[in-house]
Structures are given as structure tokens and as C-alpha cells.
Design an enzyme around this catalytic site. Sequence first.
Site, PDB file in Angstrom:
ATOM      1  N   SER A   1     -11.268   2.007   5.587  1.00  0.00           N
ATOM      2  CA  SER A   1     -11.851   3.459   5.781  1.00  0.00           C
ATOM      3  C   SER A   1     -13.497   3.392   5.848  1.00  0.00           C
ATOM      4  CB  SER A   1     -11.265   4.383   4.488  1.00  0.00           C
ATOM      5  OG  SER A   1     -10.153   4.724   4.601  1.00  0.00           O
TER       6      SER A   1
ATOM      7  N   SER B   1       0.608  -1.170  -0.096  1.00  0.00           N
ATOM      8  CA  SER B   1       0.122  -0.117   0.021  1.00  0.00           C
ATOM      9  C   SER B   1       1.042   1.207   0.011  1.00  0.00           C
ATOM     10  CB  SER B   1      -0.795  -0.037   1.389  1.00  0.00           C
ATOM     11  OG  SER B   1      -1.352   1.367   1.547  1.00  0.00           O
ATOM     12  N   GLY B   2       0.793   2.323  -1.026  1.00  0.00           N
ATOM     13  CA  GLY B   2       1.276   3.760  -0.790  1.00  0.00           C
ATOM     14  C   GLY B   2       0.965   4.463   0.207  1.00  0.00           C
TER      15      GLY B   2
ATOM     16  N   ASN C   1     -11.226  -3.704   0.347  1.00  0.00           N
ATOM     17  CA  ASN C   1     -12.096  -3.983   1.558  1.00  0.00           C
ATOM     18  C   ASN C   1     -11.700  -3.001   2.336  1.00  0.00           C
ATOM     19  OD1 ASN C   1     -13.498  -7.249   1.129  1.00  0.00           O
ATOM     20  ND2 ASN C   1     -12.283  -6.302  -0.421  1.00  0.00           N
TER      21      ASN C   1
ATOM     22  N   THR D   1      -6.207  -2.938   2.501  1.00  0.00           N
ATOM     23  CA  THR D   1      -5.226  -2.190   2.416  1.00  0.00           C
ATOM     24  C   THR D   1      -4.225  -1.961   3.285  1.00  0.00           C
ATOM     25  OG1 THR D   1      -6.488  -0.203   2.349  1.00  0.00           O
ATOM     26  CG2 THR D   1      -5.984  -0.679   0.247  1.00  0.00           C
TER      27      THR D   1
ATOM     28  N   CYS E   1      -5.624  10.265  -1.072  1.00  0.00           N
ATOM     29  CA  CYS E   1      -5.949   8.972  -0.532  1.00  0.00           C
ATOM     30  C   CYS E   1      -7.295   8.941  -1.216  1.00  0.00           C
ATOM     31  CB  CYS E   1      -6.115   8.795   0.833  1.00  0.00           C
ATOM     32  SG  CYS E   1      -6.871   7.303   1.512  1.00  0.00           S
TER      33      CYS E   1
ATOM     34  N   ASP F   1       1.462  -0.720  -5.295  1.00  0.00           N
ATOM     35  CA  ASP F   1       0.794   0.688  -5.579  1.00  0.00           C
ATOM     36  C   ASP F   1       2.093   1.244  -5.880  1.00  0.00           C
ATOM     37  OD1 ASP F   1      -0.699   2.850  -5.519  1.00  0.00           O
ATOM     38  OD2 ASP F   1      -1.195   2.827  -3.444  1.00  0.00           O
TER      39      ASP F   1
END
Length: 532
Positions: A383, A100-101, A380, A450, A221, A183
Site C-alpha cells: 500500500s 494475510s487476512g 513492508n 503482506t 484494512c 492474521d
Amino acid sequence: MTYQQTIARMQSTIDAGGTPFRAVDAEAAARMAVQNRFATGLDIARYTAKIMREDMEAYDADPAQYTQSLGCWHGFIAQQKMIAIKKHFGSTKRRYLYLSGWMIAALRSEFGPLPDQSMHEKTSVPALIEEIYTFLRQADARELGGLFRDLDAAKEAGDAVNTHRLLHKIDEHETHIVPIIADIDAGFGNAEATYLLAKKMIEAGACALQIENQVSDEKQCGHQDGKVTVPHEDFLQKIRAIRHAFLELGVEDGIIVARTDSLGAGLTKQIAFSKEPGDLGDQYNAFLDCDEVDPADITNGQVFISREGKLLAPKRLPSNLYQFRPGTGEDRCVLDCITALQNGADLLWIETEKPHVEQIAGMVDRVREVIPNAKLVYNNSPSFNWTLNFRQQVFDTWAEAGKDVSAYDRDRLMSVDYDGTELAAEADEKIRTFQADAAKRAGIFHHLITLPTYHTAALSTDNLAREYFGDQAMLGYVKNVQREEIRQGIACVKHQNMAGSDIGDDHKEYFAGEAALKAGGKDNTMNQFAAA
């Protein structure tokens, strides 16, 4: 090549090398070769790309064969995840890794914690990929090292049956190396910058790169406001750049995941170039929020486009950005997906604001009218408030069906007061089956979370701090951590072994023979966990 064949190959090499090679034991050299079957990151990328392609084909035949991953921000976390998967399920099949970035920005930048806005060093992305695969290779070496020690014990005991069983187990050993979806954010610059970074990521071992259609220098984001997308041609240039990188490096099966943020992005930085009505640039511009202008009313600094003989002024913000017409997000997502697949992408990613199977399926159905085998990677996301979202979905379904919902306050459904209710139970079951349901109905080939290990690290550290620095003191660690490690068979309870102590002992013996000073003797404190 089997383990015995590898020994024979090493012996042949030693014999051919003559005197300078004869100090080396063929079986020791063979063991080291078997323990590290992937010499380079490109070996990993080619191996894992083939796995992903086979899995994509299997999913096309049966949507129940979807794949999953968890985001990992450190090589150790990725290693422990794969060790756990092998322990609990016996195989790593259809289980991947996600890079994940967001987590690189928050946890791996030399600037310290940053928001997910591509401000972190681009080199930190391939560095993490390399780190992850270093830890996974070490997991292979550790597991095989244990098998070799068991093999030596069986041979010494003259146990032919166990010797044969262990040789077979070594030959059939399943590696911890699995595909990683990495990513690349919005490419960290123009198409050339994207190409250069893609090469570094592929060389580090990435077989699948995920790129989004936001503006690099305005990137946000996917679950925050203020997202700005680019015209399709700008994005397609970057997709082509990544494909060139894969082909140049000999990873012909490399996978490109094209992510669209258009559902939540209401802004663009550019008016697309258009040659004729209906072309891709014109379709993009058709989504702009415009006012028709009377030439007599033109004011200073206005920008215009023409359409069907009319002069239109796109709404331009003080930030110099243009806004799209409200309610066009889904249409823009569908067009983004179709054009990406038509121009080199292999998989799609639609960033949504909630986990709702039918919302996703509605867009995928439209894409599949043009490209029947379109498939998604889906976030999924942590957030999402999964509990509240699904309880509200159940509430709405019940209300529409005429079921009495007077006992529930829709806005308070997150409350613990509802945890034991029928509504909560039905919502939890929908959460449990969400991945399988969405794979079948909405074309989702790969489900990932993520940032899960960011949250698990925070939660476990909070719990330990509360206990250890409180009344429980040392019992807070022993009862809730070490005792559970022992009873659940967590390999890390023997942390010296996990860090490579036994591998180091093996190497000392290979290199120094009887003179080896090994750490794993009778006075090693780790022997207390021999029964663990």
C-alpha cells in the site's frame, strides 16, 4: 533418528507384528515416515514456535539477524516460495511465511472477492494454514523422494562413496516447514470467539498469531480510513484468550503479535471503564476529544465523563462513535504497545502510513524505555508507494542540507523521467537497505510483505495475456515462461513431478511391486525436460 535407524525400527515393528505385517517392506515404510516427519498441525506449531523463539533470542543479541517473510494466498505459492529459498540460499533459516487476512478476504472467501473487513468465513483462515502446510510437507516428500531414487541408483551401481554421501544428505535434510505468522484480524468477535478460532489456527500449524486492536465489526484494512479501536482491556482479553489456547494445546512457546492501528485510527466505539484517575481506562479516555460543559447547557442524549472536577462531553459522531484528539496517534500507539507486552504479547506490530525508519524508531524508543527488549513485526506494505516515498525522503534530506534540488519536482518524483538520476539511485539504495536499517535502528525483528504474491500473480498474468493473445501468440508463453523456467531451473517446468507423480509412482511400487503401473516410463512427455 537417522534413516538407517528408522529402517531398523520399522523392521522391528514388522517382525513383532508377525504374519500380517510381513508383506510390508521395512525400507519402503521407513521412507514414507521420513518423508512425512510432521504427523499433525500441532507437531508443526511446536516445532516452528521453537524456531521463532530461538530467532528472537538471536535478534536480541544481534539485530542483523532479523527475519523475513512473504504473504502467500495458496499452498502452492507458499511451497514454491520455500523451494526457491532452498534453491537460491541453501537454507530456510530466518525465512518465514505470512498469512494475510486481506488476501483471504480478497481471494479465499466463498462470497467472492471482499474488502479487508473480516466479512469472510473465519474457518477459511485455519483452512489456508492447513493447506499451506500440506503443500510444504509434499515439498519435503518430493525432495526426499528424489534423494531415495538417487540412493537406489548408487547402490545398484555399487558406488559406496555416493551411497554414503546420499545417506548423510537424507539424514541432514532440511524441511520446507517454517514458522507462519497468521492474521486473526480483530478476533472475529469477542474473546471467546477469538479463543475458539485461535485453537483451530494452532491445530492447523500456526505458531504465531497476529491480532489487532480494532473493533471486530468495524474492522478495516490498516491502510484505509475509518478505523475504530477498542479500549485496552477489551484487547487484552483477546491476548489472554490466545495465550490460553496455546497453553491448552501444549504449544507453550506460541507467539502472540499485538498489532496497534492507533496511528491511523481516530475513532473509538466505547468509553473505557475507569475506577480511579490514572488507571488504564482513564488513560484511554484522556485521548478523547472533549468539550467542557456547563451543567446549565446540557442537551438531550449527551454523554459525559468527569476529569479533575470538570464535566466533559466527548465528541460523538452520528455513527455513535467517539473521536480522539488530533495528533494523539503516536502516544496511543506507545501506550498500546507497552500494555500489550505487559499483558502477554511477545511481539508488536505498529501499522504506519509510510515506510520511514525514524518514525518507527521514535515510537519504539519510547516503548523500550519501559520494555527494553521490545521487538516489532513490520508490514513492508504494497500500500506504500515505495518509490515516491523514498525519493521524497531523499529530496527532503537534500533540501534540509542545502543541496540544490531545483532539477526535481517533489510531487512528480515517481515519474520515469527521474529514474536515471542521482536522487533516484540514492532512494533505491535506501529501499534496498530499509530492512537492515530498520532492524538495527527501529527494533524490527521480522519484516514481511503482506500481499506480494497477489501482485506478482496479477503482473505475470497481465504480461502473459498481452503476449499470448497478441502478435506473439504461443511464443509469448514459450519465450517468457517455459524457456525461462528451463534456464532458471524452476522445478515447476516438470509440473507432473511437482504435483506428486513421482511420489505416486514410488507408492505404487511399495504397494504393488512389479505389478505397479507407473506414470514415469519412457513415454512420459516430462522426459523432454530431463536436462532442465
